[in-house]
Enzyme design. Structure first.
Site, PDB file in Angstrom:
ATOM      1  N   ARG A 296      51.257  81.373   1.288  1.00 26.39           N
ATOM      2  CA  ARG A 296      52.543  81.472   0.590  1.00 26.39           C
ATOM      3  C   ARG A 296      52.628  80.314  -0.379  1.00 26.39           C
ATOM      4  NH1 ARG A 296      56.242  84.152   5.121  1.00 26.39           N
ATOM      5  NH2 ARG A 296      55.736  86.175   4.417  1.00 26.39           N
TER       6      ARG A 296
ATOM      7  N   LYS B 254      58.139  98.983  14.865  1.00 32.43           N
ATOM      8  CA  LYS B 254      59.093  99.729  14.770  1.00 32.43           C
ATOM      9  C   LYS B 254      59.099 100.853  13.774  1.00 32.43           C
ATOM     10  CE  LYS B 254      62.940  96.747  16.043  1.00 32.43           C
ATOM     11  NZ  LYS B 254      63.886  95.768  15.628  1.00 32.43           N
TER      12      LYS B 254
ATOM     13  N   GLY C 152      52.934  90.178   7.265  1.00 32.12           N
ATOM     14  CA  GLY C 152      52.295  89.029   7.826  1.00 32.12           C
ATOM     15  C   GLY C 152      51.092  89.318   8.706  1.00 32.12           C
TER      16      GLY C 152
ATOM     17  N   GLY D 102      59.153  92.445   4.653  1.00 28.20           N
ATOM     18  CA  GLY D 102      60.050  93.347   4.337  1.00 28.20           C
ATOM     19  C   GLY D 102      60.633  93.610   2.823  1.00 28.20           C
TER      20      GLY D 102
HETATM   21  P1  AMP Z   1      56.431  94.995  12.610  1.00 29.11           P
HETATM   22  O1  AMP Z   1      57.201  93.834  12.923  1.00 29.11           O
HETATM   23  O2  AMP Z   1      57.210  96.411  12.814  1.00 29.11           O
HETATM   24  O3  AMP Z   1      55.530  95.005  11.531  1.00 29.11           O
HETATM   25  O4  AMP Z   1      55.570  95.060  14.041  1.00 29.11           O
HETATM   26  C1  AMP Z   1      54.579  94.099  14.296  1.00 29.11           C
HETATM   27  C2  AMP Z   1      54.153  93.993  15.758  1.00 29.11           C
HETATM   28  O5  AMP Z   1      54.068  95.274  16.255  1.00 29.11           O
HETATM   29  C3  AMP Z   1      53.109  92.792  15.988  1.00 29.11           C
HETATM   30  O6  AMP Z   1      53.750  91.932  16.612  1.00 29.11           O
HETATM   31  C4  AMP Z   1      52.313  93.856  17.077  1.00 29.11           C
HETATM   32  O7  AMP Z   1      52.084  93.035  18.271  1.00 29.11           O
HETATM   33  C5  AMP Z   1      53.274  94.966  17.273  1.00 29.11           C
HETATM   34  N1  AMP Z   1      52.453  96.141  17.836  1.00 29.11           N
HETATM   35  C6  AMP Z   1      51.766  96.819  17.053  1.00 29.11           C
HETATM   36  N2  AMP Z   1      51.034  98.131  17.705  1.00 29.11           N
HETATM   37  C7  AMP Z   1      51.763  97.956  18.961  1.00 29.11           C
HETATM   38  C8  AMP Z   1      51.378  98.454  20.260  1.00 29.11           C
HETATM   39  N3  AMP Z   1      50.818  99.444  20.267  1.00 29.11           N
HETATM   40  N4  AMP Z   1      52.142  98.305  21.133  1.00 29.11           N
HETATM   41  C9  AMP Z   1      53.229  97.092  21.078  1.00 29.11           C
HETATM   42  N5  AMP Z   1      53.112  96.301  20.065  1.00 29.11           N
HETATM   43  C10 AMP Z   1      52.728  96.590  19.065  1.00 29.11           C
END
Ligand code: AMP
Length: 400
Positions: free
Chosen positions: A36, A198, A357, A380
């Site tokens: 960045r 999410k 990230g 985001g």
């Molecule tokens: P986000 O902020 O929604 O992009 O999510 C990123 C996070 O999703 C990372 O910290 C990953 O560890 C988590 N993640 C991805 N796949 C899984 C999974 N199968 N179970 C739990 N956490 C997950």
């Protein structure tokens, strides 16, 4: 671009406030990933070459409105000085008399980095008084912090009310140009890959992609389990957003109607929730039982996703395919596999844009970053832009 650019401004002898995104990982006083910071260099160099006195401001982490040395930008000032092979001054705060004095003493071609904006709670509240104080430091304002442009904060939105000129920096322009092209005129087949934890964060972008007639959407990461459970599969102890299940079903229906292919994993890497260290195995998703937790996509899914990218001409990717942080246990394999697959798509001539990230870290870790068309500094912000929302930090800039 319809907004004023830094290249439209007369910078000679001006105090130029540049909102940058220096929200970088810092450990033991050292910057761990400086992408960045590097991203902002063209704007800083441009400003210096045109005789400006450059004041840089950023947030770092979430200090919640209080001074906290853990989130100090001081190590970033030192790192930036090394990158520029030139001195970078540092101010212990971002507003106040001492900062003003430092700014007054700046000469043409000098750089001053202010302390973390979020040490003041007024920053995130988009407080007018605070924005005015920031504005009083400068003659002109440039926003180069694409990664923070989806937030209406004092340094991204409020400040523009109190400065005579507000323009986009070179990085901001580059981001808007690449992402704008994907939104307005993508070459088909257009494939989107979404992952992460999410579903709720990704609903607007999923809907917008379906409306824009993306050809395929590949879903990995924990997100996939909400789609599986909604369709009646056993997901065991995998992460699911139960309240999002009806929305997931709606998305499946909308995609079908719009002829958008929605691909979910066919196999995944799981562990037994009682013995996570020893029990890792790869199984078909339909074999999941109540005691298992899915933590990454499997090799078969990586192959399917790679196959789905074979003829792609536009690819966007945001979000990891598994618990990417758990490198020792190998739950980064799916994400790394997808990083290689999107790089191969780029080699075949596709426009590939990667944001967020973990996905950006994965392409760096896989050693393929230089093969990607555009590595976005936004997470985001990228998602909101692709969902068709106008970013407040961009909307606030002056029109050309
Ligand atoms: P986000 O902020 O929604 O992009 O999510 C990123 C996070 O999703 C990372 O910290 C990953 O560890 C988590 N993640 C991805 N796949 C899984 C999974 N199968 N179970 C739990 N956490 C997950």
């Amino acid at each position: 671009m319809s907004k004023l650019s830094i290249t439209d401004l007369d910078l000679k002898g001006k105090r130029l406030f540049v909102r940058v995104d220096f929200n970088v990982p810092v450990k033991d006083g050292r910057v761990e990933d400086d992408s960045r910071i590097r991203g902002a260099l063209p704007t800083i160099q441009y400003a210096l070459e045109h005789g400006a006195r450059v004041i840089l401001a950023s947030h770092l982490g979430r200090p919640k409105g209080e001074r906290n040395d853990k989130y100090s930008l001081r190590p970033v000032a030192e790192h930036l000085a090394k990158l520029m092979s030139a001195p970078v001054q540092f101010a212990d705060d971002c507003v106040g008399d001492k900062v003003k004095a430092k700014v007054e003493a700046l000469k043409d071609g000098e750089v001053l980095l202010l302390e973390n904006l979020r040490f003041h709670s007024e920053e995130e509240k988009n407080d007018d008084g605070f924005a005015k104080q920031l504005a009083s430091l400068c003659d002109v304002y440039v926003n180069d912090a694409f990664g923070a442009a989806h937030r209406a904060h004092a340094s991204t939105v409020g400040i523009t009310k109190f400065v005579s000129q507000s323009a986009a920096g070179l990085l901001m322009q580059k981001e808007l140009e690449y992402l704008g092209r994907v939104i307005s005129n993508p070459e088909h087949p257009f494939v989107a890959i979404l992952g992460g934890a999410k579903v709720s964060d990704k609903i607007p972008v999923l809907n917008a992609l379906i409306d824009r007639k993306v050809d395929k959407i590949l879903i990995g990461g924990a997100m996939a389990y909400t789609f599986f459970k909604a369709q009646g599969f056993t997901t065991g102890k995998s992460l699911v957003e139960d309240e999002m299940m009806p929305t997931a079903l709606e998305i499946i229906k909308r995609a079908e109607k719009a002829n958008v292919e929605l691909l979910l994993p066919t196999d995944h890497q799981v562990v037994d929730s009682y013995d996570p260290l020893k029990s890792k195995k790869t199984i078909p998703v339909e074999f999941t039982n109540a005691g298992l937790v899915g933590l990454d996509i499997g090799a078969e899914t990586v192959a399917h996703f790679s196959q789905a990218l074979q003829d792609a001409k536009t690819v966007i990717w945001n979000g990891p395919m598994g618990v990417f942080e758990e490198k020792q246990l190998g739950f980064d394999e799916g994400t790394i596999g997808v990083a290689r697959a999107v790089a191969e798509a780029a080699d075949r001539g596709a426009t590939v844009i990667v944001g967020g990230g973990d996905s950006v870290a994965a392409i760096t870790q896989a050693g393929v970053a230089d093969r990607i068309t555009h590595v976005s500094t936004g997470g985001g912000a990228t998602l909101e832009f692709l969902a068709g929302d106008e970013l407040p930090g961009v909307a606030a800039l002056k029109d050309k």
